[in-house]
Design a protein around this motif. Sequence first.
Motif, mmCIF file in Angstrom:
data_model
loop_
_atom_site.group_PDB
_atom_site.id
_atom_site.type_symbol
_atom_site.label_atom_id
_atom_site.label_comp_id
_atom_site.label_asym_id
_atom_site.label_seq_id
_atom_site.Cartn_x
_atom_site.Cartn_y
_atom_site.Cartn_z
ATOM 1 N N MET A 1 -20.167 3.913 -50.067
ATOM 2 C CA MET A 1 -20.358 3.883 -48.636
ATOM 3 C C MET A 1 -21.407 2.827 -48.340
ATOM 4 O O MET A 1 -22.476 2.807 -48.931
ATOM 5 C CB MET A 1 -20.817 5.252 -48.143
ATOM 6 N N LYS A 2 -21.106 1.951 -47.417
ATOM 7 C CA LYS A 2 -22.023 0.899 -47.031
ATOM 8 C C LYS A 2 -22.729 1.293 -45.740
ATOM 9 O O LYS A 2 -22.105 1.738 -44.792
ATOM 10 C CB LYS A 2 -21.242 -0.395 -46.828
ATOM 11 N N MET A 3 -24.069 1.139 -45.734
ATOM 12 C CA MET A 3 -24.849 1.495 -44.552
ATOM 13 C C MET A 3 -25.063 0.269 -43.683
ATOM 14 O O MET A 3 -25.230 -0.840 -44.184
ATOM 15 C CB MET A 3 -26.201 2.077 -44.966
ATOM 16 N N LYS A 4 -25.069 0.504 -42.383
ATOM 17 C CA LYS A 4 -25.347 -0.568 -41.438
ATOM 18 C C LYS A 4 -26.852 -0.716 -41.291
ATOM 19 O O LYS A 4 -27.610 0.232 -41.483
ATOM 20 C CB LYS A 4 -24.717 -0.250 -40.087
ATOM 21 N N SER A 5 -27.299 -1.881 -40.946
ATOM 22 C CA SER A 5 -28.726 -2.142 -40.760
ATOM 23 C C SER A 5 -29.324 -1.174 -39.739
ATOM 24 O O SER A 5 -28.760 -0.958 -38.674
ATOM 25 C CB SER A 5 -28.924 -3.584 -40.292
ATOM 26 N N GLY A 6 -30.455 -0.550 -40.094
ATOM 27 C CA GLY A 6 -31.123 0.375 -39.192
ATOM 28 C C GLY A 6 -30.575 1.785 -39.217
ATOM 29 O O GLY A 6 -31.126 2.676 -38.586
ATOM 30 N N GLU A 7 -29.472 2.003 -39.941
ATOM 31 C CA GLU A 7 -28.875 3.333 -40.020
ATOM 32 C C GLU A 7 -29.737 4.218 -40.917
ATOM 33 O O GLU A 7 -30.231 3.795 -41.948
ATOM 34 C CB GLU A 7 -27.464 3.222 -40.598
ATOM 35 N N LYS A 8 -29.934 5.459 -40.483
ATOM 36 C CA LYS A 8 -30.743 6.400 -41.260
ATOM 37 C C LYS A 8 -29.835 7.419 -41.935
ATOM 38 O O LYS A 8 -28.749 7.702 -41.472
ATOM 39 C CB LYS A 8 -31.742 7.116 -40.355
ATOM 40 N N PHE A 9 -30.329 7.962 -43.036
ATOM 41 C CA PHE A 9 -29.591 8.997 -43.740
ATOM 42 C C PHE A 9 -30.591 9.997 -44.317
ATOM 43 O O PHE A 9 -31.768 9.702 -44.462
ATOM 44 C CB PHE A 9 -28.725 8.411 -44.859
ATOM 45 N N GLU A 10 -30.102 11.182 -44.605
ATOM 46 C CA GLU A 10 -30.941 12.211 -45.220
ATOM 47 C C GLU A 10 -30.757 12.146 -46.725
ATOM 48 O O GLU A 10 -29.645 12.276 -47.232
ATOM 49 C CB GLU A 10 -30.548 13.594 -44.717
#
Length: 76
Positions: free
Chosen positions: A1-10
């Motif tokens: 899974m690729k995260m977008k810039s500024g995206e947060k995750f737990e």
Amino acid sequence: MKMKSGEKFELRVVIIGGGIGGTATAVALQNEGIHAEIYEQASAIKEVGAGIGMRPPSVELFKDWGIYKEIESKSW
């Protein structure tokens, strides 16, 4: 899974083993706001006839984490 810039995750961590090392790791992670789950093969946590010696640096960590009094109350 690729995260977008500024995206947060737990962040979630799985710890295998509920001994002193696994439990201490879980407490340290949770104190940093990281969810930790412990998986232990034993059906119950109980005495196994072994003693645990704690060195001063470990005792200081337990005090910092706020769990020293509970550990001390169960020691003899």
